[in-house]
Design a protein around this motif. Structure first.
Motif, PDB file in Angstrom:
ATOM      1  N   THR A  77       0.834  -1.208   0.000  1.00 15.13           N
ATOM      2  CA  THR A  77       0.000   0.000   0.000  1.00 15.13           C
ATOM      3  C   THR A  77       0.866   1.255   0.000  1.00 15.13           C
ATOM      4  O   THR A  77       0.537   2.259  -0.638  1.00 15.13           O
ATOM      5  N   GLN A  79      -7.545   0.517   0.027  1.00  8.47           N
ATOM      6  CA  GLN A  79      -7.709  -0.769   0.702  1.00  8.47           C
ATOM      7  C   GLN A  79      -8.897  -0.726   1.669  1.00  8.47           C
ATOM      8  O   GLN A  79      -9.713  -1.628   1.701  1.00  8.47           O
ATOM      9  N   ASP A  91      -6.193  -1.366  -4.858  1.00  8.18           N
ATOM     10  CA  ASP A  91      -5.579  -1.906  -3.646  1.00  8.18           C
ATOM     11  C   ASP A  91      -6.488  -2.973  -3.037  1.00  8.18           C
ATOM     12  O   ASP A  91      -7.511  -2.656  -2.443  1.00  8.18           O
ATOM     13  N   GLU A  92      -6.111  -4.223  -3.210  1.00  9.71           N
ATOM     14  CA  GLU A  92      -6.872  -5.379  -2.712  1.00  9.71           C
ATOM     15  C   GLU A  92      -8.353  -5.314  -3.097  1.00  9.71           C
ATOM     16  O   GLU A  92      -9.232  -5.292  -2.228  1.00  9.71           O
TER      17      GLU A  92
HETATM   18 MG   LIG Z   1      -2.087  -2.684   2.148  1.00 10.88          MG
END
Ligand SMILES: [Mg+2]
Ligand SMILES: Nc1ncnc2c1ncn2[C@@H]1O[C@H](COP(=O)(O)OP(=O)(O)OP(=O)(O)O)[C@@H](O)[C@H]1O
Lengths: 257, 358
Positions: free
Chosen positions: A43, A85, A176-177
């Motif tokens: 991240t 995220q 992000d994810e």
């Molecule tokens: Mg992360």
């Protein structure tokens, strides 16, 4: 030529090297995935690319622009959009309003035109709306158009955030994810959407992801990081067979357990 | 319950949701237009005050309710507008020129106050704006050559394009027209990219930025527009009272202005009007209440501020969505009758923001 070039990126937080000399290149039209155990610095890499964190060491080039001279709010104008995220939506607003904010970088009307809501403003609003509707259709969000975002299930919120980034019509998308908090079925849908985003919309995708099934389904190349350092880069299969990567994951599993 | 069938994107852009809504607002407009025929001098004068407070409420709502920037110094913008208007009109500048200038000077003050807002948040911004309020109050007292110090300044009734509006109804129509104009401009802004940028900043600065919204530009803009609108109200206020002095723009007034939007309902334009109505009626209620209180209590100087404070606390604790939120609940109850269930309007807590950035 690479669309996104990251050179020797490093970032320290109070003595901890969260990112340590990371370099990689992402070509136009690629789906590029970053994997790594928790706290690996993934991240942080995204936050550096999107200029939320700044560090003196390392450089980031996007489409021939040196990003060190830019501000975070310039990025969507250049063609770079991202998701977070831990979902960062405008919770009190409807899905439609959230997606319309994604169009901000394409708004051309002046303040006085907006204050008077001139015909030019109305036309622009309808254009924005049409662009948003395309994203709604792509991601099957018709059902939620007028719902307030804060009340929707986590999986839908993740999708709205992806949609909002798409509304900016970026050239590159940082995710992000994207699959965290989604069930198996939703994750399958997501893998199709990510491929559609690349194949139909021609958007380059860089994503951070833990779900190895999703990673191997969609990624052209994978970058494995651990403790802020690059462990390996290659196809999903190569990475899965890589010993150093396996060790990094097993090592942290023991730490967690 | 009514269902809306939408057939064109224009429908979501329109000022009114549908014909029925438009009908209600038209009816309200007609009532407001014939109000001078229905009300006596005193109540019409109160109605003008409601409109003036509503304009301030709209300005403050844009800043706090929609952009999320708190201001405890808004009375200062009211003062800047009022004094600019008083000084200019005393020098014979016509109202059509002095009013925009009052707004411009107030907007400039808004710009200056907006600068620290780029770095400060929450309580720190509240303190900075409070300090600004004090500075303006002290300046008004000390700069006697221009402001008349604590002696204050006198004003003539407004002369608009050769017509002197010295009757209650004349002033009321002026205030009504300017309120309508302010409301329309804000409505337009809120359905445009700028308004969405404000709300985006309120809800998540980090994602507003990453969607291309420059925080510095839009926060400053919110302060400038809010101050200009408040300056407009200040100019009207000065003509309404025909006498202004520094005490009318103190910190307690800033808190009253904040009460307008908190009690009315944060984040809704309706709220600014409901709050303004409530705040104008409250002193009347307190006057009535005084007759029923033992005289030792009734004429305590702190009675009004205490009641104001208690009401503010009650609203924050019991009805954070304000009067407008309460109205929406009642309306929903009737629309859904008999299907309404308790907790329907409550938001589900769907996820927790753990480690949010910044
Ligand atoms: Mg992360
Ligand atoms: N703002 C910050 N201040 C201090 N330390 C930070 C900050 N952001 C990240 N870190 C630290 O940097 C390291 C890397 O964090 P990062 O969030 O980049 O990891 P990650 O790879 O995204 O992990 P995860 O898979 O859990 O999301 C961690 O040790 C984290 O505690």
């Amino acid at each position: 030529m690479a669309l996104l070039t990251v050179e020797n990126l490093s970032m320290e937080f109070g003595g901890i090297r969260a990112v340590d000399d990371v370099s990689f290149r992402v070509g136009e039209g690629e789906i590029y995935t970053i994997i790594g155990p928790n706290g690996a610095g993934k991240t942080t890499i995204f936050n550096m690319i999107s200029l939320i964190y700044r560090s003196s060491s390392g450089r980031i080039w996007f489409d021939g622009n040196d990003l060190s001279a830019r501000k975070p709010q310039d990025l969507t104008h250049l063609g770079l959009a991202r998701t977070f995220q831990n979902i960062e939506l405008f919770e009190h607003e409807t899905v439609l309003q959230n997606l319309l904010v994604g169009r901000h970088c394409h708004s051309r009307t002046r303040l006085w035109q907006q204050m008077l809501f001139t015909p030019a403003t109305r036309r622009a609003e309808i254009e924005h709306r049409e662009a948003v509707e395309q994203v709604i259709d792509l991601l099957n969000l018709q059902h939620y158009r007028d719902s307030v975002v804060g009340n929707l299930p986590y999986g839908v919120q993740k999708l709205i955030e992806l949609g909002r980034a798409l509304c900016a019509r970026p050239r590159i998308l940082l995710l992000d994810e994207p699959s965290s908090g989604l069930n198996v079925e939703e994750t399958d849908d997501l893998s199709f959407w990510i491929e559609d985003i690349r194949n139909l919309l021609g958007i380059t995708v860089v994503m951070i992801e833990h779900d190895m099934r999703l990673v191997s389904q969609v990624s052209d190349r994978v970058l494995a990081v651990s403790n802020g350092r690059v462990l390996a880069e290659g196809t999903a299969r190569e990475i899965q067979e890589n010993l150093a990567v396996a060790e990094a994951y097993l090592g942290t599993r023991e730490d967690v357990a | 319950m009514r269902f809306l069938f939408k057939t064109s994107y224009n429908q979501d852009i329109r000022l009114f949701k549908d014909r029925i809504t438009m009908g209600w607002y038209l009816a309200l407009g007609v009532v407001l237009l014939v109000l001078p025929l229905l009300l006596g001098e005193y109540y019409l004068s109160q109605a003008s005050f409601v409109l003036i407070y509503a304009i301030v409420g709209l300005g403050l709502m844009l800043l706090s309710g929609f952009t999320g920037q708190i201001s405890l110094g808004h009375a200062a913008f009211l003062a800047v507008g009022a004094y600019t208007e008083a000084v200019l009109s005393a020098r014979g500048v016509p109202f059509v020129v002095s009013l925009p200038m009052a707004m411009a000077v107030s907007a400039a003050a808004g710009f200056v106050v907006g600068l620290p807002a780029l770095r400060l948040k929450g309580i720190y911004l509240a303190i900075a704006t409070l300090a600004f309020g004090f500075i303006v109050e002290v300046t008004l007292q000390q700069w006697e050559s221009v402001t008349g110090g604590s002696m204050g300044l006198l004003l003539e009734p407004v002369t608009l394009l050769g017509v002197t509006l010295d009757s209650e109804s004349g002033f009321y129509y002026l205030a009504l027209g300017l309120t309508g104009l302010t409301l329309l401009i804000l409505k337009n802004l809120l359905r445009s990219p700028t308004g969405r940028a404000f709300v985006a900043i309120r809800d998540s600065e980090i994602s507003a930025r990453s969607m291309g919204i420059g925080l510095a530009r839009y926060k400053t803009l919110a302060f400038v527009i809010s101050a200009a609108i408040t300056g407009l109200a200040g100019a009207l206020y000065a003509h309404k009272l025909q006498f202004i002095s520094p005490e009318q723009f103190g910190v307690f007034v800033s808190i009253e202005l904040l009460m307008i939007i908190v009690i009315g309902g944060m984040g809704s334009l309706h709220g600014a009007f409901l709050g303004a109505l409530f705040m104008t009626m409250l002193p009347e209620f307190i006057a009535i209440l005084r007759e029923y209180l033992p005289s030792s209590l009734a004429y305590q100087p702190g009675l009004q501020p205490t009641i104001f404070g208690a009401i503010l606390i009650l609203f924050v604790l019991l009805e954070p969505a304000g009067l407008y939120g309460r109205w929406v609940k009642i309306r929903t109850w009737f629309q859904l009758f008999p299907l309404y269930r308790k907790g329907l309007m409550k938001r589900e807590k769907s996820y927790v923001k753990s480690d949010r950035l910044s």
